[in-house]
Design an enzyme around this catalytic site. Structure first.
Site, PDB file in Angstrom:
ATOM      1  N   GLU A   1      50.755  10.820  12.445  1.00 58.75           N
ATOM      2  CA  GLU A   1      50.200  10.695  13.793  1.00 58.75           C
ATOM      3  C   GLU A   1      49.008   9.748  13.810  1.00 58.75           C
ATOM      4  O   GLU A   1      48.114   9.841  12.978  1.00 58.75           O
ATOM      5  CB  GLU A   1      49.775  12.072  14.335  1.00 58.75           C
ATOM      6  CG  GLU A   1      50.921  13.056  14.463  1.00 58.75           C
ATOM      7  CD  GLU A   1      51.997  12.610  15.464  1.00 58.75           C
ATOM      8  OE1 GLU A   1      51.754  11.646  16.225  1.00 58.75           O
ATOM      9  OE2 GLU A   1      53.079  13.225  15.475  1.00 58.75           O
TER      10      GLU A   1
ATOM     11  N   ARG B   1      52.265  23.595  30.130  1.00 51.90           N
ATOM     12  CA  ARG B   1      53.209  24.048  31.161  1.00 51.90           C
ATOM     13  C   ARG B   1      54.650  24.021  30.698  1.00 51.90           C
ATOM     14  O   ARG B   1      55.456  24.808  31.121  1.00 51.90           O
ATOM     15  CB  ARG B   1      53.075  23.176  32.417  1.00 51.90           C
ATOM     16  CG  ARG B   1      51.835  23.503  33.205  1.00 51.90           C
ATOM     17  CD  ARG B   1      51.704  22.583  34.360  1.00 51.90           C
ATOM     18  NE  ARG B   1      51.745  21.192  33.919  1.00 51.90           N
ATOM     19  CZ  ARG B   1      51.824  20.166  34.728  1.00 51.90           C
ATOM     20  NH1 ARG B   1      51.902  20.360  36.006  1.00 51.90           N
ATOM     21  NH2 ARG B   1      51.834  18.936  34.257  1.00 51.90           N
TER      22      ARG B   1
END
Ligand code: PCA
Length: 215
Positions: free
Chosen positions: A87, A97
């Protein structure tokens, strides 16, 4: 690898508990194999993090304050990816969500209130990638650690270290392990042994970067 001397500088290696209906998480299965090992002059200390915000970020910060490591590598599962993902960037956003069973944080919760938008990895990503290719382990540099708990841990660690800019720190996502593959027949997977070799390479290359700094 051999058992370590107490005086060696510490490399903090984190992994995660299982989440999303899995019974294992390759990040912790791999990280825990390194506890107490000495690799290229660094002693590995491991920490297992909960898949929860803000507890995971708090726990990595507490581990950094406790162990005062000379380097940090976070590991996490990125089911569906086919390669070891080095990363490159962590962003100041927690968006939960999209995850089943998680609390709704209305989208735009920052990892650190008033923190900068992003931090870049401080691991020697190109050198790690070269060594992984040489070892014939599938790997690539990733431009998104997501906006979930792994990203928050990478961000929180880099934020905690903002006054120690030379300390190598970053995050690596791992594919599903082969023991998870039966539940995800369409998704790629990798054996824990290959992922362990990849992490061993990442630690050794990071350690050699620290030695070069000291020269
Ligand atoms: N992967 C998740 C959280 C924990 C893990 O292993 C992520 O990519 O954010």
């Amino acid at each position: 690898m051999r058992k370590s001397k107490v005086s060696e500088p510490i490399l903090l290696l984190s992994g995660f508990e299982p989440f999303g209906g899995e019974t294992t998480n390759p990040s912790w299965d791999v990280a825990s194999r390194f506890e107490g090992k000495s690799i290229a002059g660094l002693m590995v200390k491991t920490v297992c993090l909960p898949v929860a915000h803000p507890r995971a970020a708090r726990k990595i910060v507490a581990a950094i304050r406790r162990w005062r490591p000379a380097a940090i590598i976070g590991l996490g599962q990125a089911g569906g990816r086919s390669a070891i993902s080095l990363e490159r960037v962590a962003i100041n956003l927690v968006d939960q969500r999209s995850r089943d069973g998680m609390r709704d944080y209305e989208g735009n919760t920052p990892v650190v209130r008033d923190g900068p938008d992003a931090y870049f990895s401080r691991l020697p990503l190109s050198a790690i990638l070269r060594r992984l290719k040489h070892e014939e382990i599938p790997a690539s540099i990733s431009l998104s650690a997501g906006a979930y708990i792994c990203n928050s841990v990478m961000y929180a660690a880099l934020h905690e270290l903002k006054r120690r800019p030379r300390l190598p720190a970053g995050f690596i996502h791992l594919p599903y392990a082969t023991d998870q593959a039966a539940r995800h027949p369409e998704a790629p997977s990798m054996s824990l042994d290959v992922m362990e070799r990849a992490v061993d390479v990442a630690i050794a290359v990071t350690a050699s970067g620290i030695r070069k700094q000291k020269r």
